[in-house]
Write a protein that holds these residues in place. Sequence first.
Motif, PDB file in Angstrom:
ATOM      1  N   PRO A 123      -3.478  50.639  79.790  1.00 12.28           N
ATOM      2  CA  PRO A 123      -4.671  51.242  80.376  1.00 12.28           C
ATOM      3  C   PRO A 123      -5.617  51.853  79.346  1.00 12.28           C
ATOM      4  CG  PRO A 123      -2.813  52.731  80.586  1.00 12.28           C
ATOM      5  CD  PRO A 123      -2.271  51.470  79.975  1.00 12.28           C
ATOM      6  N   ARG A 124      -5.265  51.791  78.065  1.00 12.41           N
ATOM      7  CA  ARG A 124      -6.055  52.489  77.050  1.00 12.41           C
ATOM      8  C   ARG A 124      -6.816  51.548  76.129  1.00 12.41           C
ATOM      9  NH1 ARG A 124      -1.119  54.660  77.852  1.00 12.41           N
ATOM     10  NH2 ARG A 124      -1.039  56.833  78.573  1.00 12.41           N
ATOM     11  N   LEU A 125      -6.921  50.275  76.476  1.00  8.28           N
ATOM     12  CA  LEU A 125      -7.567  49.315  75.579  1.00  8.28           C
ATOM     13  C   LEU A 125      -9.029  49.674  75.320  1.00  8.28           C
ATOM     14  CD1 LEU A 125      -6.116  45.915  76.848  1.00  8.28           C
ATOM     15  CD2 LEU A 125      -5.303  47.349  74.958  1.00  8.28           C
ATOM     16  N   ALA A 126      -9.750  50.027  76.366  1.00  9.29           N
ATOM     17  CA  ALA A 126     -11.162  50.387  76.193  1.00  9.29           C
ATOM     18  C   ALA A 126     -11.291  51.642  75.339  1.00  9.29           C
ATOM     19  CB  ALA A 126     -11.821  50.588  77.554  1.00  9.29           C
ATOM     20  N   HIS A 127     -10.394  52.594  75.532  1.00 11.49           N
ATOM     21  CA  HIS A 127     -10.413  53.836  74.744  1.00 11.49           C
ATOM     22  C   HIS A 127     -10.142  53.532  73.271  1.00 11.49           C
ATOM     23  CE1 HIS A 127      -9.851  58.215  74.158  1.00 11.49           C
ATOM     24  NE2 HIS A 127      -8.965  57.829  73.236  1.00 11.49           N
ATOM     25  N   ILE A 128      -9.182  52.647  73.005  1.00  6.36           N
ATOM     26  CA  ILE A 128      -8.864  52.276  71.624  1.00  6.36           C
ATOM     27  C   ILE A 128     -10.071  51.614  70.967  1.00  6.36           C
ATOM     28  CG2 ILE A 128      -7.444  50.728  70.224  1.00  6.36           C
ATOM     29  CD1 ILE A 128      -5.154  51.276  72.220  1.00  6.36           C
ATOM     30  N   SER A 129     -10.705  50.714  71.675  1.00  9.91           N
ATOM     31  CA  SER A 129     -11.888  50.041  71.124  1.00  9.91           C
ATOM     32  C   SER A 129     -13.009  51.029  70.829  1.00  9.91           C
ATOM     33  CB  SER A 129     -12.377  48.970  72.102  1.00  9.91           C
ATOM     34  OG  SER A 129     -11.402  47.958  72.280  1.00  9.91           O
ATOM     35  N   ALA A 130     -13.188  51.994  71.726  1.00  5.30           N
ATOM     36  CA  ALA A 130     -14.261  52.970  71.548  1.00  5.30           C
ATOM     37  C   ALA A 130     -13.973  53.939  70.406  1.00  5.30           C
ATOM     38  CB  ALA A 130     -14.472  53.755  72.845  1.00  5.30           C
ATOM     39  N   HIS A 131     -12.698  54.111  70.061  1.00  8.22           N
ATOM     40  CA  HIS A 131     -12.299  55.032  68.989  1.00  8.22           C
ATOM     41  C   HIS A 131     -11.650  54.254  67.845  1.00  8.22           C
ATOM     42  CE1 HIS A 131     -12.623  57.586  72.575  1.00  8.22           C
ATOM     43  NE2 HIS A 131     -12.868  58.587  71.744  1.00  8.22           N
ATOM     44  N   TRP A 132     -12.202  53.085  67.551  1.00  4.92           N
ATOM     45  CA  TRP A 132     -11.602  52.176  66.575  1.00  4.92           C
ATOM     46  C   TRP A 132     -11.474  52.796  65.189  1.00  4.92           C
ATOM     47  CZ3 TRP A 132      -8.892  48.040  67.508  1.00  4.92           C
ATOM     48  CH2 TRP A 132      -8.666  47.076  66.508  1.00  4.92           C
ATOM     49  N   GLN A 133     -12.406  53.617  64.792  1.00  2.00           N
ATOM     50  CA  GLN A 133     -12.386  54.196  63.455  1.00  2.00           C
ATOM     51  C   GLN A 133     -11.607  55.509  63.392  1.00  2.00           C
ATOM     52  OE1 GLN A 133     -13.271  52.405  60.960  1.00  2.00           O
ATOM     53  NE2 GLN A 133     -14.035  50.806  62.337  1.00  2.00           N
ATOM     54  N   ALA A 134     -11.199  56.044  64.508  1.00  2.00           N
ATOM     55  CA  ALA A 134     -10.360  57.246  64.484  1.00  2.00           C
ATOM     56  C   ALA A 134      -8.992  56.870  63.913  1.00  2.00           C
ATOM     57  CB  ALA A 134     -10.225  57.826  65.881  1.00  2.00           C
ATOM     58  N   VAL A 139      -5.429  58.320  70.404  1.00  2.00           N
ATOM     59  CA  VAL A 139      -4.274  58.362  71.321  1.00  2.00           C
ATOM     60  C   VAL A 139      -3.030  58.900  70.623  1.00  2.00           C
ATOM     61  CG1 VAL A 139      -5.129  56.488  72.781  1.00  2.00           C
ATOM     62  CG2 VAL A 139      -3.672  55.951  70.804  1.00  2.00           C
ATOM     63  N   GLY A 140      -3.207  59.518  69.463  1.00  2.00           N
ATOM     64  CA  GLY A 140      -2.064  60.045  68.732  1.00  2.00           C
ATOM     65  C   GLY A 140      -1.198  61.007  69.534  1.00  2.00           C
ATOM     66  N   PRO A 141      -1.781  61.944  70.293  1.00  2.00           N
ATOM     67  CA  PRO A 141      -0.943  62.858  71.073  1.00  2.00           C
ATOM     68  C   PRO A 141      -0.106  62.150  72.145  1.00  2.00           C
ATOM     69  CG  PRO A 141      -3.146  63.767  70.801  1.00  2.00           C
ATOM     70  CD  PRO A 141      -3.208  62.349  70.319  1.00  2.00           C
ATOM     71  N   VAL A 142      -0.592  61.015  72.631  1.00  2.00           N
ATOM     72  CA  VAL A 142       0.146  60.267  73.659  1.00  2.00           C
ATOM     73  C   VAL A 142       1.301  59.486  73.036  1.00  2.00           C
ATOM     74  CG1 VAL A 142      -0.057  58.574  75.521  1.00  2.00           C
ATOM     75  CG2 VAL A 142      -1.983  60.070  74.988  1.00  2.00           C
TER      76      VAL A 142
END
Length: 232
Positions: A123-134, A139-142
């Motif tokens: 469920p986090r693919l869009a979030h990963i793409s949006a935070h690609w350079q982080a 999602v480190g805490p998860v």
Amino acid sequence: MSKRHQYVDLLASLPALPVTPFGREPLPISAIRLEHRLVTLSDAHRDTLEALESLLDWRHLGLELSTEAYIRCYRQAAPQLAEHGVLELVEALLEQRSLMTALRRRRRGDPAPSLGETWGFGPRLAHISAHWQAPLFGVGPVFPWLAEAREHLEHDRPRKLEGLLLEEGWRRLDRARRHDRFDFREVVIYWLRWRLLAAWRRYNAEAAERRLQADIEQGLGDYETLFSGDGN
């Protein structure tokens, strides 16, 4: 017998798995014997286990299978896996693979996956793409293991990376167990944990063989040509 206790006899017949997957003891049960025990599964559950195996073992799918084709296979199998209560077990494993895919793609210098691109699971693919350079895609805490996985990947420590991923999968499956139930889901958890044990022992055996071969080649030096027929 209720579904809750459907496989009491089967699970009772299976030897206990070790506390940690990293021991040196042999597998508590061989692949052949485990397969023999699993013949007591119902036809529906046997079909579901085969569908699950086809998703986790690339030998069943072919090495040239694209991500899009793999996801189609997953979507075809998902209703069956959900019906028998094991879909979330598979999804957790596939999400872990997707996170590693993201780390490897970014390390190669690939841009963030485009909107609508089919590249992974969870469920986090869009979030990963949006935070690609982080550093950890936000999602480190998860996923507390992700920081260590990134370090192993960046410093070319494949054995430690494999061990970390295996240990995380082992812990996740251990947490998923329900000790008051003896149903198909518990059989699948045992089977998945056994696969992790077998994978680590196979990985160690292959690594040992590579080290032995390297030692032999280094030790032979010029004497290697003596037996190759190229020394004239």
